[in-house]
Scaffold this active site. Structure first.
Site, PDB file in Angstrom:
ATOM      1  N   GLY A  94     -29.651 -28.753 -24.185  1.00 34.06           N
ATOM      2  CA  GLY A  94     -29.699 -27.629 -25.112  1.00 34.06           C
ATOM      3  C   GLY A  94     -28.370 -27.534 -25.837  1.00 34.06           C
ATOM      4  CE  LYS A 107     -37.556 -30.417 -15.051  1.00 32.88           C
ATOM      5  NZ  LYS A 107     -37.562 -28.997 -14.595  1.00 32.88           N
ATOM      6  CD  GLN A 119     -39.907 -17.317 -32.578  1.00 33.20           C
ATOM      7  OE1 GLN A 119     -39.817 -16.090 -32.642  1.00 33.20           O
ATOM      8  NE2 GLN A 119     -41.055 -17.929 -32.346  1.00 33.20           N
ATOM      9  N   GLY A 170     -31.713 -16.413 -34.087  1.00 33.39           N
ATOM     10  CA  GLY A 170     -30.488 -16.899 -34.701  1.00 33.39           C
ATOM     11  C   GLY A 170     -29.332 -16.905 -33.729  1.00 33.39           C
ATOM     12  CD  GLU A 216     -32.081 -11.389 -33.808  1.00 30.90           C
ATOM     13  OE1 GLU A 216     -31.697 -11.386 -32.626  1.00 30.90           O
ATOM     14  OE2 GLU A 216     -32.537 -12.400 -34.367  1.00 30.90           O
ATOM     15  CG  ASP A 254     -34.880 -27.998 -12.377  1.00 34.45           C
ATOM     16  OD1 ASP A 254     -35.708 -27.511 -11.596  1.00 34.45           O
ATOM     17  OD2 ASP A 254     -35.192 -28.605 -13.411  1.00 34.45           O
ATOM     18  CG  HIS A 313     -38.567 -11.220 -26.589  1.00 35.41           C
ATOM     19  ND1 HIS A 313     -39.318 -10.525 -27.510  1.00 35.41           N
ATOM     20  CD2 HIS A 313     -37.503 -11.717 -27.273  1.00 35.41           C
ATOM     21  CE1 HIS A 313     -38.744 -10.611 -28.702  1.00 35.41           C
ATOM     22  NE2 HIS A 313     -37.641 -11.328 -28.582  1.00 35.41           N
ATOM     23  NE  ARG A 365     -33.961  -9.717 -27.692  1.00 34.25           N
ATOM     24  CZ  ARG A 365     -33.749 -11.015 -27.839  1.00 34.25           C
ATOM     25  NH1 ARG A 365     -33.537 -11.777 -26.782  1.00 34.25           N
ATOM     26  NH2 ARG A 365     -33.751 -11.560 -29.029  1.00 34.25           N
ATOM     27  CG  HIS A 397     -36.794 -14.102 -24.221  1.00 33.67           C
ATOM     28  ND1 HIS A 397     -37.378 -15.169 -24.866  1.00 33.67           N
ATOM     29  CD2 HIS A 397     -35.683 -13.790 -24.941  1.00 33.67           C
ATOM     30  CE1 HIS A 397     -36.654 -15.491 -25.940  1.00 33.67           C
ATOM     31  NE2 HIS A 397     -35.623 -14.681 -25.989  1.00 33.67           N
ATOM     32  CD  GLU A 444     -31.862 -18.720 -20.020  1.00 35.91           C
ATOM     33  OE1 GLU A 444     -32.650 -17.866 -19.560  1.00 35.91           O
ATOM     34  OE2 GLU A 444     -32.182 -19.525 -20.919  1.00 35.91           O
ATOM     35  NE  ARG A 468     -30.494 -13.266 -24.443  1.00 38.44           N
ATOM     36  CZ  ARG A 468     -31.128 -13.637 -25.555  1.00 38.44           C
ATOM     37  NH1 ARG A 468     -30.440 -14.111 -26.576  1.00 38.44           N
ATOM     38  NH2 ARG A 468     -32.428 -13.531 -25.642  1.00 38.44           N
ATOM     39  CB  SER A 485     -28.519 -16.716 -25.434  1.00 39.57           C
ATOM     40  OG  SER A 485     -29.439 -16.692 -26.508  1.00 39.57           O
TER      41      SER A 485
END
Length: 585
Positions: A48, A70, A82, A84, A149, A258, A279, A328, A389, A413, A424, A429
């Site tokens: 990521g 993985k 999605q 930003g 947001e 993991d 979420h 959130r 989420h 994460e 968060r 993130s």
């Protein structure tokens, strides 16, 4: 600005048992011995934004880097982001304002030093992303277009492709990796599941020694076969979140916890694991739907979409001054309570008043995904409900990604940097993964150059081996969803803890008609990680007797100043789970 903190270590306190009794976990997975070995100065696990950034930064700073993922390089949770990436890029905004919004969302449990690092270094890191080739949406004046947001009091969310920010960031970073694939200083192994963190000689206190590599299983199409050992002076875990612990999540199938489970088994400290972000607006397709669900980004509400109950009543203005743009956890909890009050299993998201042309241009990905289910964002009310989420907790780190286990780093994460606290703030993130991956890479490089990360030979760890049959996955997910779900209570958590304790963890040793119940293989290893994470999460949620951020208990509905502390979790040498209560600045 704060620079470097000392390595994270468990706070001095009397260790206590968690929850309603002793929790015991295995310290190793049941797996074959490694059949091959590869060596590097640093082993990065995950592709990521955090893992790719760490690998790219390390490639120019240490002689040899191994990047393990993985699936394929272009996979993982970042692709699905999605909304930003948040950063104070507007001249009218400031890192101080971003810091304040983050602290408020974190509900008193953020580490202000970590947040200061995030917001101060964030703008430069985003500009570096642009230099690496990431193409963000632009305003008419040519500047990066910014939106707002939930929880933010300024327009500071940079986005790409309208609602495909994560996909664009992944594309740019993967392209950078692909451009240097033939460099002898970097190797990429795809389709590789990391099993356990390898550790060196045991210390005088009897605890595992420093991290010195990982065992991994190459799945099918990788460049190596079966189980092997990747040895390194440093290991960076960037394995993402824990979404598959729950029955429904916005996370991809790879998110089986993991890295968190492997770090815990190796002796590292976890923190804030009870804080799970659900979420508020995930597409609701019926009670029986499982797996990765379609997210309807918070950015849709940021542009003015409203939440209505199934009677058509807008309810968020009566809940919070920021209405649909409240943090959130506030929105998710309000939705669950409204669903209970109206006897419904979803609420409606109404974006129709924003206009068809604007919605198709601003949210093309969401528009198309909803259309696949027969829903038109421009003309229809969209049924939504909360789903898992993001995980605000993880492997406890300092300000440069170091864990309590020497040689082991965690970013993204997988890590608990202290940035998120109990909840968060939206779009922090991606920024956290970017900022702290840079810091971790530079710290590793400095220590390799200074001879502070020696080459160690791994030694076996004491403790039991575990294997949970893949057939138990749905059972574990059901218990996690019913126990440490959106709204929790002591009775439900105790039931979940008892149920998880009854799941057989020695499937490789149990036989039916002369055959093992399960063999060590990918589905079983993933399910074992899911079970261990669910067990730790449930125990921590049962211990914290208050409601704060992403941890909401109906039997303790208010925050309690006595709980303004961090729960740090470790395994004893015999696998007993212990907690320490650490004060937060």
């Amino acid at each position: 600005m704060t620079t470097v903190a000392t390595p994270a270590a468990p706070s001095p306190a009397v260790p206590e048992r968690l929850g309603s009794g002793t929790v015991r976990l295995a310290t190793r997975l049941a797996a074959p011995e490694p059949g091959w070995t590869v060596e590097a100065d640093a082993v990065v696990v995950g592709s990521g934004i955090a893992g790719l950034t760490a690998a790219l930064e390390l490639r120019t700073r240490v002689p040899r880097v191994l990047l393990v993922t993985k699936d394929r390089l272009y996979s993982g949770s970042t692709v699905w982001a999605q909304g930003g990436i948040a950063a104070a890029l507007d001249p009218d905004d400031s890192p101080a304002a971003h810091l304040q919004d983050t602290l408020v969302a974190g509900a008193g449990l953020c580490d202000p030093r970590a947040v200061e690092v995030l917001v101060t270094e964030g703008p430069a890191r985003v500009r570096e992303l642009v230099a690496r080739g990431a193409v963000f949406d632009r305003a008419p004046d040519g500047q990066i277009s910014l939106t707002r947001e939930g929880g933010h009091h300024a327009d500071r969310i940079a986005h790409a492709g309208g609602d495909a920010t994560g996909a664009e960031i992944s594309r740019a970073l993967v392209a950078q990796i692909e451009a240097v694939r033939d460099d002898p200083g970097i190797e990429v192994i795809e389709h590789a599941l990391v099993l356990d963190v390898l550790t060196g000689p045991v210390g005088p206190d009897g605890r595992p020694g420093a991290a010195c590599g990982v065992t991994l299983h190459v799945i099918g199409e990788g460049s190596r076969d079966g189980v092997g050992a990747a040895l390194g002076r440093a290991v960076v875990l960037a394995t993402g979140g824990i979404g598959q612990v729950f029955r429904s999540s916005t996370n991809p199938a790879q998110a089986t916890g993991d890295g968190i489970a492997a770090a815990l088994r190796a002796g590292a400290t976890l923190a804030d694991v009870e804080f799970v972000q659900f979420h508020p607006t995930v597409l609701w397709l019926g009670a029986g739907v499982k797996g990765q669900l379609t997210l309807v980004s918070e950015a849709v509400r940021g542009e003015g979409a409203r939440l209505l109950d199934t009677d058509g009543v807008r309810f968020m203005p009566d809940v919070h001054p920021m209405a649909e743009l409240a943090p959130r956890d506030v929105v998710a909890h309000a939705i669950v309570r409204r669903m209970a009050a109206t006897g419904s299993d979803h609420v409606w998201l109404d974006a129709r008043h924003l206009g068809a042309d604007f919605l198709r241009r601003r949210f093309p990905t969401i528009h198309d995904r909803l259309a696949e289910h027969g829903i038109d964002l421009t003309t229809d009310l969209v049924p939504v409900a909360p789903a898992q989420h993001y995980h605000s907790g993880g492997v406890l780190t300092d300000l440069v990604g170091r864990t309590s286990l020497p040689g082991l780093y965690a970013v993204g994460e997988t890590a608990c940097t202290g940035v998120h606290g109990a909840n968060r703030l939206a779009s922090n993130s991606l920024l956290e993964g970017l900022v702290f991956a840079h810091r971790a890479a530079r710290d590793i490089a400095a220590k390799v150059a200074g001879g502070e990360l020696p080459v160690l030979e791994p030694v076996g760890r004491s403790g039991e081996r575990a294997l949970v049959a893949a057939a138990s996955r749905s059972r574990v997910q059901r218990l996690a969803s019913a126990g440490p779900g959106v709204l929790r209570d002591g009775e439900g958590l105790r039931r979940a803890a008892a149920g998880l304790a009854q799941v057989p963890t020695d499937a490789h040793l149990r036989h039916d008609a002369g055959h093992p119940l399960a063999d060590p293989q990918v589905a079983e290893w993933e399910t074992t990680n899911v079970h261990q994470v669910a067990t730790v999460l449930t125990a921590a949620a049962l211990e914290r007797e208050e409601s704060r951020g992403g941890h909401a208990r109906s039997d303790f509905p208010a925050p309690d100043d006595a709980w303004r502390l961090r729960l740090e979790l470790t395994l004893d040498q015999d696998g007993t789970l212990r907690s320490r209560r650490a004060p937060v600045e």
